[in-house]
Design a protein around this motif. Structure first.
Motif, PDB file in Angstrom:
ATOM      1  N   MET A 147     -33.602  41.783 -28.713  1.00 32.59           N
ATOM      2  CA  MET A 147     -32.546  42.275 -27.823  1.00 32.59           C
ATOM      3  C   MET A 147     -32.808  43.752 -27.498  1.00 32.59           C
ATOM      4  SD  MET A 147     -28.561  41.373 -28.069  1.00 32.59           S
ATOM      5  CE  MET A 147     -28.220  41.865 -29.693  1.00 32.59           C
ATOM      6  N   ASN A 148     -32.842  44.095 -26.206  1.00 28.15           N
ATOM      7  CA  ASN A 148     -33.103  45.506 -25.905  1.00 28.15           C
ATOM      8  C   ASN A 148     -31.834  46.349 -26.062  1.00 28.15           C
ATOM      9  OD1 ASN A 148     -31.608  45.539 -23.533  1.00 28.15           O
ATOM     10  ND2 ASN A 148     -33.325  44.721 -22.348  1.00 28.15           N
ATOM     11  N   TYR A 149     -32.046  47.670 -26.157  1.00 27.13           N
ATOM     12  CA  TYR A 149     -30.926  48.548 -26.493  1.00 27.13           C
ATOM     13  C   TYR A 149     -29.851  48.579 -25.412  1.00 27.13           C
ATOM     14  CZ  TYR A 149     -32.579  52.313 -23.464  1.00 27.13           C
ATOM     15  OH  TYR A 149     -32.924  53.050 -22.379  1.00 27.13           O
ATOM     16  N   LYS A 150     -30.242  48.368 -24.126  1.00 29.64           N
ATOM     17  CA  LYS A 150     -29.223  48.366 -23.061  1.00 29.64           C
ATOM     18  C   LYS A 150     -28.208  47.241 -23.281  1.00 29.64           C
ATOM     19  CE  LYS A 150     -31.732  50.458 -19.291  1.00 29.64           C
ATOM     20  NZ  LYS A 150     -32.609  50.167 -18.166  1.00 29.64           N
ATOM     21  N   ARG A 151     -28.730  46.105 -23.695  1.00 33.21           N
ATOM     22  CA  ARG A 151     -27.836  44.983 -23.932  1.00 33.21           C
ATOM     23  C   ARG A 151     -26.894  45.281 -25.106  1.00 33.21           C
ATOM     24  NH1 ARG A 151     -30.391  39.128 -23.902  1.00 33.21           N
ATOM     25  NH2 ARG A 151     -30.683  39.712 -21.724  1.00 33.21           N
ATOM     26  N   VAL A 152     -27.446  45.940 -26.130  1.00 34.93           N
ATOM     27  CA  VAL A 152     -26.617  46.294 -27.291  1.00 34.93           C
ATOM     28  C   VAL A 152     -25.487  47.223 -26.857  1.00 34.93           C
ATOM     29  CG1 VAL A 152     -26.578  47.494 -29.518  1.00 34.93           C
ATOM     30  CG2 VAL A 152     -28.518  46.007 -28.922  1.00 34.93           C
ATOM     31  N   ILE A 153     -25.822  48.228 -26.035  1.00 33.41           N
ATOM     32  CA  ILE A 153     -24.800  49.168 -25.563  1.00 33.41           C
ATOM     33  C   ILE A 153     -23.767  48.424 -24.715  1.00 33.41           C
ATOM     34  CG2 ILE A 153     -24.385  51.162 -24.029  1.00 33.41           C
ATOM     35  CD1 ILE A 153     -27.080  52.256 -24.992  1.00 33.41           C
ATOM     36  N   PHE A 154     -24.249  47.561 -23.817  1.00 30.03           N
ATOM     37  CA  PHE A 154     -23.354  46.810 -22.939  1.00 30.03           C
ATOM     38  C   PHE A 154     -22.372  45.971 -23.754  1.00 30.03           C
ATOM     39  CE2 PHE A 154     -22.426  42.956 -20.485  1.00 30.03           C
ATOM     40  CZ  PHE A 154     -21.800  43.547 -19.386  1.00 30.03           C
ATOM     41  N   ILE A 155     -22.921  45.238 -24.733  1.00 29.94           N
ATOM     42  CA  ILE A 155     -22.050  44.377 -25.539  1.00 29.94           C
ATOM     43  C   ILE A 155     -21.075  45.219 -26.352  1.00 29.94           C
ATOM     44  CG2 ILE A 155     -22.024  42.708 -27.457  1.00 29.94           C
ATOM     45  CD1 ILE A 155     -24.642  41.575 -26.214  1.00 29.94           C
ATOM     46  N   SER A 156     -21.528  46.359 -26.905  1.00 29.67           N
ATOM     47  CA  SER A 156     -20.568  47.138 -27.700  1.00 29.67           C
ATOM     48  C   SER A 156     -19.462  47.706 -26.828  1.00 29.67           C
ATOM     49  CB  SER A 156     -21.216  48.241 -28.545  1.00 29.67           C
ATOM     50  OG  SER A 156     -22.474  48.544 -28.102  1.00 29.67           O
TER      51      SER A 156
END
Ligand code: HEC
Length: 138
Positions: free
Chosen positions: A1-10
């Protein structure tokens, strides 16, 4: 999972939790005000007769009559009932029934307990909140 997705989900998760908190606990009437049926009826009368056209609560409203936020705390229920039931040369007599006058006074008593206006000695905490002194109690 790339970091953009992590930020988006958080962000989505945080926004959902925040909305849940604000629209459940945040809107709950936790201070016990207006739980009384007479005060609720009084609030409806306050709206029906448009008392706010001439009076203010917390400084908001019309300016023909005085602010009534702490009316009950400062002058008492008997004084307020007399004004509401009789009127004066400048305040109309609404020809209310005794019960209705009592309900309005009960509503104003709840408003009085909700706080103080104008604030006499507002404090400020190091993190920027205003601390309010206790409401003027009858
Ligand atoms: C047309 C304007 C007007 C409306 C509407 C009005 N008032 Fe008043 N009210 C006044 C004025 C002006 C005074 C001051 C009277 C005086 O000193 O002669 C007053 C005084 C009062 C007082 C006494 C305030 C004090 O500390 O001396 C109370 C209590 C009060 N009104 C309650 C109400 C309620 C409750 C309503 C709605 C049912 C209401 N008023 C609607 C104009 C109004």
């Amino acid at each position: 999972m790339n970091y953009k997705r992590v930020i988006f989900i958080s962000i989505i998760v945080t926004a959902s939790l925040y909305s849940y908190k604000v629209y459940t606990d945040g809107t709950e009437n936790s201070n016990g005000l207006l739980t009384n049926e007479k005060a609720k009826a009084g609030k409806l009368l306050w709206q029906e007769y448009n008392c706010i056209a001439c009076h203010q609560l917390y400084g908001l409203g019309g300016y023909m009559g005085p602010d009534l936020t702490n009316e009950i705390g400062l002058k008492g229920k008997v004084y307020a009932s007399a004004f509401i039931s009789m009127g004066t040369s400048r305040m109309p007599n609404f020809k209310l029934k005794k019960d209705e006058v009592d309900d309005l006074v009960e509503y104003l008593a709840c408003v009085n307990k909700s706080g103080e206006y104008p604030l006499k000695n507002p404090g400020i905490t190091p993190w920027g909140d205003i601390t309010i002194s206790n409401a003027i109690r009858p």
